[in-house]
Design a protein around this motif. Structure first.
Motif, PDB file in Angstrom:
ATOM      1  N   ASP A 411       0.826  -1.210   0.000  1.00  0.00           N
ATOM      2  CA  ASP A 411       0.000   0.000   0.000  1.00  0.00           C
ATOM      3  C   ASP A 411       0.861   1.261   0.000  1.00  0.00           C
ATOM      4  O   ASP A 411       0.395   2.344  -0.378  1.00  0.00           O
ATOM      5  CB  ASP A 411      -0.928   0.019   1.216  1.00  0.00           C
ATOM      6  CG  ASP A 411      -2.063  -0.984   1.097  1.00  0.00           C
ATOM      7  OD1 ASP A 411      -2.294  -1.479  -0.023  1.00  0.00           O
ATOM      8  OD2 ASP A 411      -2.707  -1.278   2.114  1.00  0.00           O
ATOM      9  N   THR A 414       0.861   3.040  -3.380  1.00  0.00           N
ATOM     10  CA  THR A 414      -0.348   3.820  -3.658  1.00  0.00           C
ATOM     11  C   THR A 414      -0.294   5.151  -2.916  1.00  0.00           C
ATOM     12  O   THR A 414      -0.546   6.226  -3.489  1.00  0.00           O
ATOM     13  CB  THR A 414      -1.605   3.034  -3.241  1.00  0.00           C
ATOM     14  OG1 THR A 414      -1.626   1.788  -3.932  1.00  0.00           O
ATOM     15  CG2 THR A 414      -2.870   3.817  -3.579  1.00  0.00           C
ATOM     16  N   LYS A 415       0.047   5.085  -1.644  1.00  0.00           N
ATOM     17  CA  LYS A 415       0.092   6.297  -0.828  1.00  0.00           C
ATOM     18  C   LYS A 415       1.206   7.238  -1.292  1.00  0.00           C
ATOM     19  O   LYS A 415       1.051   8.465  -1.253  1.00  0.00           O
ATOM     20  CB  LYS A 415       0.270   5.923   0.639  1.00  0.00           C
ATOM     21  CG  LYS A 415      -0.923   5.162   1.217  1.00  0.00           C
ATOM     22  CD  LYS A 415      -0.656   4.687   2.640  1.00  0.00           C
ATOM     23  CE  LYS A 415      -1.835   3.907   3.182  1.00  0.00           C
ATOM     24  NZ  LYS A 415      -1.564   3.362   4.543  1.00  0.00           N
ATOM     25  N   ALA A 417       2.301   7.542  -4.403  1.00  0.00           N
ATOM     26  CA  ALA A 417       1.817   8.188  -5.624  1.00  0.00           C
ATOM     27  C   ALA A 417       0.818   9.287  -5.294  1.00  0.00           C
ATOM     28  O   ALA A 417       0.851  10.381  -5.877  1.00  0.00           O
ATOM     29  CB  ALA A 417       1.202   7.158  -6.558  1.00  0.00           C
ATOM     30  N   GLU A 418      -0.082   9.002  -4.363  1.00  0.00           N
ATOM     31  CA  GLU A 418      -1.087  10.003  -3.969  1.00  0.00           C
ATOM     32  C   GLU A 418      -0.449  11.208  -3.287  1.00  0.00           C
ATOM     33  O   GLU A 418      -0.937  12.339  -3.417  1.00  0.00           O
ATOM     34  CB  GLU A 418      -2.111   9.366  -3.033  1.00  0.00           C
ATOM     35  CG  GLU A 418      -3.021   8.339  -3.689  1.00  0.00           C
ATOM     36  CD  GLU A 418      -3.935   7.644  -2.706  1.00  0.00           C
ATOM     37  OE1 GLU A 418      -5.078   7.333  -3.081  1.00  0.00           O
ATOM     38  OE2 GLU A 418      -3.506   7.401  -1.549  1.00  0.00           O
ATOM     39  N   GLY A 419       0.653  10.966  -2.570  1.00  0.00           N
ATOM     40  CA  GLY A 419       1.272  12.036  -1.801  1.00  0.00           C
ATOM     41  C   GLY A 419       2.265  12.886  -2.571  1.00  0.00           C
ATOM     42  O   GLY A 419       2.730  13.907  -2.059  1.00  0.00           O
ATOM     43  N   GLN A 422       2.055  17.966  -6.980  1.00  0.00           N
ATOM     44  CA  GLN A 422       1.395  18.023  -8.282  1.00  0.00           C
ATOM     45  C   GLN A 422       2.346  18.313  -9.431  1.00  0.00           C
ATOM     46  O   GLN A 422       1.965  18.154 -10.600  1.00  0.00           O
ATOM     47  CB  GLN A 422       0.301  19.105  -8.249  1.00  0.00           C
ATOM     48  CG  GLN A 422      -0.854  18.791  -7.308  1.00  0.00           C
ATOM     49  CD  GLN A 422      -1.607  17.544  -7.749  1.00  0.00           C
ATOM     50  OE1 GLN A 422      -2.015  17.437  -8.903  1.00  0.00           O
ATOM     51  NE2 GLN A 422      -1.794  16.596  -6.830  1.00  0.00           N
ATOM     52  N   ARG A 435      -0.860  -0.327  -8.678  1.00  0.00           N
ATOM     53  CA  ARG A 435      -1.045   0.339  -7.388  1.00  0.00           C
ATOM     54  C   ARG A 435      -1.486   1.795  -7.540  1.00  0.00           C
ATOM     55  O   ARG A 435      -1.965   2.397  -6.571  1.00  0.00           O
ATOM     56  CB  ARG A 435       0.255   0.275  -6.584  1.00  0.00           C
ATOM     57  CG  ARG A 435       0.573  -1.106  -6.046  1.00  0.00           C
ATOM     58  CD  ARG A 435      -0.326  -1.486  -4.904  1.00  0.00           C
ATOM     59  NE  ARG A 435      -0.128  -2.873  -4.489  1.00  0.00           N
ATOM     60  CZ  ARG A 435      -0.736  -3.433  -3.460  1.00  0.00           C
ATOM     61  NH1 ARG A 435      -1.574  -2.723  -2.727  1.00  0.00           N
ATOM     62  NH2 ARG A 435      -0.523  -4.703  -3.164  1.00  0.00           N
ATOM     63  N   TYR A 436      -1.337   2.375  -8.752  1.00  0.00           N
ATOM     64  CA  TYR A 436      -1.640   3.802  -8.865  1.00  0.00           C
ATOM     65  C   TYR A 436      -2.148   4.234 -10.232  1.00  0.00           C
ATOM     66  O   TYR A 436      -2.590   5.366 -10.395  1.00  0.00           O
ATOM     67  CB  TYR A 436      -0.399   4.639  -8.516  1.00  0.00           C
ATOM     68  CG  TYR A 436       0.897   4.074  -9.042  1.00  0.00           C
ATOM     69  CD1 TYR A 436       1.280   4.237 -10.372  1.00  0.00           C
ATOM     70  CD2 TYR A 436       1.728   3.333  -8.217  1.00  0.00           C
ATOM     71  CE1 TYR A 436       2.453   3.690 -10.859  1.00  0.00           C
ATOM     72  CE2 TYR A 436       2.911   2.777  -8.693  1.00  0.00           C
ATOM     73  CZ  TYR A 436       3.267   2.957 -10.011  1.00  0.00           C
ATOM     74  OH  TYR A 436       4.422   2.405 -10.480  1.00  0.00           O
ATOM     75  N   LEU A 439      -5.617   5.741 -10.305  1.00  0.00           N
ATOM     76  CA  LEU A 439      -5.892   6.882  -9.439  1.00  0.00           C
ATOM     77  C   LEU A 439      -6.131   8.144 -10.271  1.00  0.00           C
ATOM     78  O   LEU A 439      -5.527   8.308 -11.331  1.00  0.00           O
ATOM     79  CB  LEU A 439      -4.712   7.136  -8.496  1.00  0.00           C
ATOM     80  CG  LEU A 439      -4.363   6.021  -7.495  1.00  0.00           C
ATOM     81  CD1 LEU A 439      -3.096   6.403  -6.735  1.00  0.00           C
ATOM     82  CD2 LEU A 439      -5.515   5.769  -6.534  1.00  0.00           C
ATOM     83  N   LEU A 441      -4.940  11.093 -10.790  1.00  0.00           N
ATOM     84  CA  LEU A 441      -3.803  11.954 -10.488  1.00  0.00           C
ATOM     85  C   LEU A 441      -3.685  13.139 -11.439  1.00  0.00           C
ATOM     86  O   LEU A 441      -2.838  14.014 -11.241  1.00  0.00           O
ATOM     87  CB  LEU A 441      -2.503  11.138 -10.504  1.00  0.00           C
ATOM     88  CG  LEU A 441      -2.413  10.031  -9.447  1.00  0.00           C
ATOM     89  CD1 LEU A 441      -1.082   9.293  -9.552  1.00  0.00           C
ATOM     90  CD2 LEU A 441      -2.597  10.583  -8.045  1.00  0.00           C
ATOM     91  N   ARG A 449       0.143  12.517 -15.372  1.00  0.00           N
ATOM     92  CA  ARG A 449       1.107  12.408 -14.281  1.00  0.00           C
ATOM     93  C   ARG A 449       1.547  10.964 -14.040  1.00  0.00           C
ATOM     94  O   ARG A 449       2.437  10.721 -13.219  1.00  0.00           O
ATOM     95  CB  ARG A 449       0.536  13.020 -13.003  1.00  0.00           C
ATOM     96  CG  ARG A 449       0.423  14.544 -13.086  1.00  0.00           C
ATOM     97  CD  ARG A 449       0.075  15.164 -11.748  1.00  0.00           C
ATOM     98  NE  ARG A 449       1.050  14.809 -10.731  1.00  0.00           N
ATOM     99  CZ  ARG A 449       0.729  14.302  -9.545  1.00  0.00           C
ATOM    100  NH1 ARG A 449      -0.543  14.070  -9.234  1.00  0.00           N
ATOM    101  NH2 ARG A 449       1.667  14.014  -8.659  1.00  0.00           N
TER     102      ARG A 449
END
Length: 549
Positions: A411, A414-415, A417-419, A422, A435-436, A439, A441, A449
């Protein structure tokens, strides 16, 4: 060694306790299967020794080279769980070794003493050979780890060499590097320094074989294009093709034309949709499911037939409802499945007839995945990307290629990539993308991205992209680019990708979710001194250290 373990294997990231599987593999491999693989690899080293000697005389045996890559490929994690299949490989290995030894004798070539291993009829007693065939046969853990690192790199090279050969593309240098490395690991007098040099030679071979496969794929199927791939389902019976071999995909699509069935990709076969060649097939429906490890649940809802062309098959759970609908081919083996033998082309008729009797897939998600950003496509976007970098719109590229896996610690990716801020763009290849890649993004002035180059072997595209950026930005080396590396690994193809990057001199690679068990403290110390290799920590700290430094 008192009370030796039933088996010992630490070739994948999920190995037990981060040290090694001793009773049964986390992958599902049993001890008797592991013993067969050890014995096969032992025989392969003997073949490599002889064929290397023949090559030095300008007379390498082509069949031997082909056998070596297939034997190494079939021992990759999640490729072959079928003892009968492995017995066939072992029998052929010792037969071939004896034939090659006879050829060498006729040519007047002196060979080192090659210990003989008695081949038991059923291999039930193969563990009697453990003292000189298994991983633990090398008592020094540093030497053992480096030898296995070279062998695992050769396994990854062999997978890519087989895919290229299936398309008619071969390179003698690739076979020479694999066979030399396998022969050298048989030497009892190898030093740490010699093995480090050997490991980097294998990395150079990784660059060669990925370049070869890239040329094979693009020459045959065209350069990947930016493509939106449907992840929903249609209302006809389906065939789900998994693995990496594009030749198998081509032959399956050709044989399923006008047969009333649709073909879907699974996991690493997703990038097949990016190649122009395959877009002419209207029944090439889309991608179903996610990374390899989710197959035991997702396959229950597909309802159709499955074709495994390479590794990433998972032993099913008890009372598996789809087992009779699984077909394997190439080096893949699983008890209770149907195996399709090699052919020119392969005959998929029984698989197709089986699929025609199945209900349509059950939808598990809907939407699209966008990919196709291999080096040719990204180089075409280079002026725009350079402009975005110069205007501060893109601060960093983050290479997040590699493998996915089933452990909860995954995980992290995923986190991460989200974090990411920008103004960061992810460059990816391999099944780590799952995993991403789905998303939301967004993009940076039209540049997504997440730029997916394709399969794990398409990590070569990421290297080509980095080299193109180096030239465009006029910096001394790839280590001066606004690129950082946070790579996930699972099996041996990820190992050869790592070694290929090291052979380019790439520094500051972070890998995870854990470091390989075969990296002893002393090996890791050397790699950190030479290449500053590190592992992941927390999302917050890694973003701070990799991005906001």
């Amino acid at each position: 060694m008192e009370n030796p373990p039933t088996m010992f294997c630490y070739q994948c990231q999920e190995t037990a306790r981060g040290k090694g599987c001793e009773l049964q593999g986390v992958c599902g491999k049993h001890a008797d299967t592991s013993a067969r693989m050890d014995l096969l690899l032992y025989a392969v080293r003997g073949i490599a020794i002889i064929n290397r000697a023949l090559r030095e005389k300008g007379e390498p045996d082509c069949d031997a080279s082909h056998f070596v890559i297939d034997a190494l490929f079939t021992t990759i994690t999640n490729a072959n769980f079928y003892n009968d299949s492995l017995d066939g490989f072992i029998r052929k290995a010792f037969e071939l070794k004896n034939i090659l030894a006879g050829t060498a004798k006729k040519r007047g070539i002196e060979l080192p003493d090659l210990p003989q291993v008695e081949f038991f009829a059923t291999l039930d007693e193969a563990d009697k050979c453990e003292s000189f065939t298994g991983v633990l046969a090398e008592p020094n853990e540093d030497i053992r780890g480096l030898k296995q690192l070279a062998i695992y790199g050769c396994k990854g090279m062999s997978a890519y060499a087989r895919h290229a050969a299936n398309l008619g593309y071969e390179e003698e240098d690739v076979y020479a590097i694999i066979e030399n490395a396998m022969a050298e690991t048989a030497r009892p007098d190898m030093s740490v320094e010699e093995l480090l040099s050997l490991v980097l030679q294998v990395g150079e071979g990784g660059v060669k074989v990925m370049d070869l496969l890239d040329h094979a794929n693009t020459s045959t199927y065209g350069n990947p294009e930016v493509t939106k791939v449907d992840i929903g389902v249609r209302d006809r019976p389906g065939i789900l093709i998994s693995g990496h071999d594009l030749k198998d995909l081509e032959e399956l699509l050709e044989q399923t034309k006008d047969k009333g069935v649709d073909v879907y990709t699974h996991s690493e076969m997703l990038p097949g949709h990016y190649y122009p060649f395959f877009k002419k097939y209207p029944h090439f429906a889309g991608n179903y499911g996610n990374a390899w490890w989710k197959q035991t649940t997702e396959f229950e809802k597909f309802n159709g037939v499955f074709l495994f062309t390479t590794n990433c098959i998972v032993p099913p759970r008890g009372n598996c409802p789809y087992m009779d609908r699984v077909y394997t081919t190439g080096v893949v083996g699983m008890p209770g499945t149907h195996h399709i033998p090699d052919g020119h082309p392969k005959d998929f008729s029984k698989l197709i007839e089986h699929a025609q009797k199945c209900p349509p897939p059950t939808e598990i998600e809907h939407g699209e995945i966008t990919g196709g950003f291999a080096h040719h496509q990204v180089v075409a976007l280079a002026p725009k990307i350079i402009d975005l970098i110069s205007r501060g719109k893109i601060r960093k590229f983050v290479v997040m290629a590699g493998c996915d896996g089933r452990m909860p610690s995954r995980d992290y990716y995923t986190k991460f990539a989200e974090g990411l801020p920008q103004d960061c763009v992810i460059l990816t290849a391999g099944c780590a993308k799952y995993r991403y890649i789905k998303l939301p993004l967004g993009d940076i002035e039209g540049v997504p991205r997440v730029l997916d180059a394709g399969q794990c072997n398409d990590s070569y595209s990421l290297v080509r992209i980095a080299l193109a950026l180096k030239d465009a930005l006029k910096v001394p080396s790839v280590n001066d680019l606004p690129i950082v590396y946070n790579i996930a690994w699972y099996e041996q193809k990820a190992v050869i990708v790592l070694l290929a990057l090291l052979s380019f001199g790439v520094q500051n690679i972070h890998t995870g979710p854990t470091l390989p068990a075969f990296f002893t403290p002393d090996i890791l110390k050397v790699l950190q001194e030479k290449f500053n290799i590190g592992t992941i920590s927390t999302v917050e700290d890694d973003i701070k250290n990799l991005i906001n430094q």
